[in-house]
Design an enzyme around this catalytic site. Structure first.
Site, mmCIF file in Angstrom:
data_model
loop_
_atom_site.group_PDB
_atom_site.id
_atom_site.type_symbol
_atom_site.label_atom_id
_atom_site.label_comp_id
_atom_site.label_asym_id
_atom_site.label_seq_id
_atom_site.Cartn_x
_atom_site.Cartn_y
_atom_site.Cartn_z
ATOM 1 N N ASP A 64 -29.858 60.610 -62.994
ATOM 2 C CA ASP A 64 -29.776 59.837 -64.231
ATOM 3 C C ASP A 64 -30.280 60.738 -65.355
ATOM 4 O OD1 ASP A 64 -30.123 58.256 -66.412
ATOM 5 O OD2 ASP A 64 -31.086 56.590 -65.344
ATOM 6 N N LYS B 107 -27.564 58.334 -74.576
ATOM 7 C CA LYS B 107 -28.435 58.853 -75.644
ATOM 8 C C LYS B 107 -27.821 60.025 -76.416
ATOM 9 C CE LYS B 107 -32.609 56.963 -73.563
ATOM 10 N NZ LYS B 107 -33.019 55.841 -74.373
ATOM 11 N N TYR C 92 -36.641 54.426 -64.652
ATOM 12 C CA TYR C 92 -35.916 53.317 -65.272
ATOM 13 C C TYR C 92 -34.468 53.741 -65.445
ATOM 14 C CZ TYR C 92 -34.581 49.895 -68.893
ATOM 15 O OH TYR C 92 -33.960 48.912 -69.623
HETATM 16 N N1 HOZ Z 1 -34.553 53.521 -72.447
HETATM 17 C C1 HOZ Z 1 -35.323 53.429 -73.650
HETATM 18 C C2 HOZ Z 1 -36.551 54.237 -73.540
HETATM 19 N N2 HOZ Z 1 -37.228 54.126 -72.341
HETATM 20 C C3 HOZ Z 1 -35.635 52.046 -74.023
HETATM 21 C C4 HOZ Z 1 -35.212 51.811 -75.403
HETATM 22 C C5 HOZ Z 1 -35.040 50.359 -75.688
HETATM 23 O O1 HOZ Z 1 -34.977 49.596 -74.727
HETATM 24 O O2 HOZ Z 1 -34.970 50.006 -76.867
#
Ligand code: HOZ
Length: 439
Positions: free
Chosen positions: A239, A267, A144
């Site tokens: 990423d 993050k 993702y």
């Molecule tokens: N990328 C985040 C964890 N896979 C998703 C967090 C979110 O969309 O709140």
């Protein structure tokens, strides 16, 4: 544990926010209950609006490697607040932040700050296309990269959790620029390069997948991608939004010794503030406007509050040589404790862990790609999640996300989680002795 206020707020929220949440990943839909509304956090503890206390293993989905309200981050934010909340103009702190990122991650020779991981991956891909003059990109099933149109193809995280393979609203032509291949499938990548080599602008991947649960790269996989990209003039994008400054100070690229052409970050680099970054080789980054023809920008990019929080975070990490060993030890203790509890209870559980990213998969298969992750018993995961929550352990509300351990988790909190898991898994064994693994 009562959740009356959370429940009332969820009803109210659903009237004005789609699904009552500002991101689908936090909706608790796949675990069969309503979300809890959070009031505050401190260290690795969280309190919800009903006053229930939890040990937090989400850490805002990764950013809080030092826990909530780390004193150095808070002090930096208070200092920044004295100046203003936004200028839309260059500042000293953003230069210091860029210098620090380039120093810690040497493959990044130039970096641009943005507001989120999504912006970072979207921009990196555009730069790779501008640099190569090509259109196609390889991504991996279950990875993702935020909600970038062309990357919402067989994506992990919220899409995997909700069973949405490809997002609505993405024009076919955008999706057609993406070739989704199996993660850890070096042979499939080789084949794609044989067919499309001179049309491939980029290979983008999570060097340790975190959005189909934690799935490490198989030995040689990252190097195979590196070699293929080098041979074909394709830009290799790591990423590292999730892994950056988390699996090691220098991210997954330093852990595995494979150097990408471009890196995306988010993050941890914001310490909980909205920030992202993309960077890489100078030759490539010189294509970014105003130096080059690839446009990318934003009013709040390099925002003084986000940069202050992020700079404090990165300085704290660089200044504490023992931190990664400490968090590694806590994470290993959690993994061993929960796996041993599952074995005692006779529950089929597989775990993957890289540093402080851990996923317990309800399957007896080894999980090295999306097919393995998808073999999990997600109903059983939902039960486990709900019971752990009732024991005061706040986990990611999806089988396809990673548990995040932070430096704020001490032995006490790790043992609280292990003891809760032992209780819950023993209960599973009693009520579902023949609980099937779908593997
Ligand atoms: N990328 C985040 C964890 N896979 C998703 C967090 C979110 O969309 O709140």
């Amino acid at each position: 544990m009562q959740h009356e206020l959370s429940s009332a707020l969820f009803k109210e929220a659903q009237q004005v926010i789609p699904g009552g949440v500002n991101s689908p990943a936090r909706a608790f839909r796949a675990v069969g209950r309503e979300p809890v509304f959070i009031a505050r956090g401190d260290g690795c503890r969280l309190w919800d609006v009903d006053g229930n206390e939890y040990v937090d293993f989400v850490g805002s989905w990764g950013p809080l490697f030092l826990g909530h309200r780390h004193p150095e981050v808070i002090a930096a934010l208070e200092g920044a607040l004295d100046t203003s909340t936004s200028f839309g103009a260059p500042t000293v702190a953003e230069v210091k932040m860029a210098e620090l990122i380039c120093e810690i991650v040497p493959s990044i020779e130039m970096v641009r700050l943005v507001n989120s991981g999504t912006e970072a991956t979207m921009s990196a891909l555009r730069v790779a296309r501008g640099y190569t003059g090509r259109d196609l990109a390889i991504k991996f099933v279950g990875n993702y990269h935020g909600h970038v149109d062309s990357l919402l193809v067989k994506a992990g995280s919220g899409l995997a959790t909700l069973g949405i393979s490809d997002s609505g609203g993405v024009p076919e032509g955008f999706a057609a620029t993406t070739l989704p291949l199996p993660y850890n499938g070096a042979a499939a990548v080789q084949e794609a390069f044989s067919t499309y080599g001179d049309r491939l602008a980029a290979v983008i991947l999570e060097p340790v997948a975190g959005n189909m649960g934690c799935v490490p790269p198989r030995p040689g996989f990252l190097q195979a991608l590196r070699d293929l990209c080098s041979e074909n003039g394709t830009v290799l994008i790591f990423d590292e939004v999730m892994t950056g400054f988390r699996v090691a100070l220098g991210g997954a690229q330093s852990l595995y010794g494979v150097t990408p052409d471009m890196t995306t970050l988010g993050k941890v680099i914001g310490g909980g503030l909205p920030i992202g970054a993309f960077g890489g080789r100078r030759e490539i980054m010189q294509h970014v406007a105003p130096l080059g023809a690839v446009y990318q920008g934003g009013t709040l990019s390099g925002n003084p509050l986000a940069v202050a929080g992020g700079l404090a975070m990165l300085r704290a990490l660089r200044g504490d040589p023992g931190i990664y060993d400490r968090v590694e030890a806590s994470s290993a203790r959690l993994q061993a404790g929960v796996m041993s509890a599952a074995e005692d209870a006779g529950v089929k559980l597989t775990s993957n862990r890289v540093g402080s990213m851990v996923t317990f998969f309800f399957t007896d298969r080894t999980v090295h790609d999306w097919d393995g992750a998808a073999s999990c018993d997600t109903e059983l995961f939902g039960h486990y999640f709900r019971e752990m929550l009732a024991c005061g352990i706040y986990l990611p509300c999806s089988q396809f996300e990673a548990v995040f351990v932070s430096d704020a988790h001490g032995e006490t909190e790790i043992d609280l989680a292990i003891n809760a898991a032992a209780k819950v898994l023993a209960g599973v064994a009693e009520t579902q002795p023949a609980s099937p693994s779908q593997g």
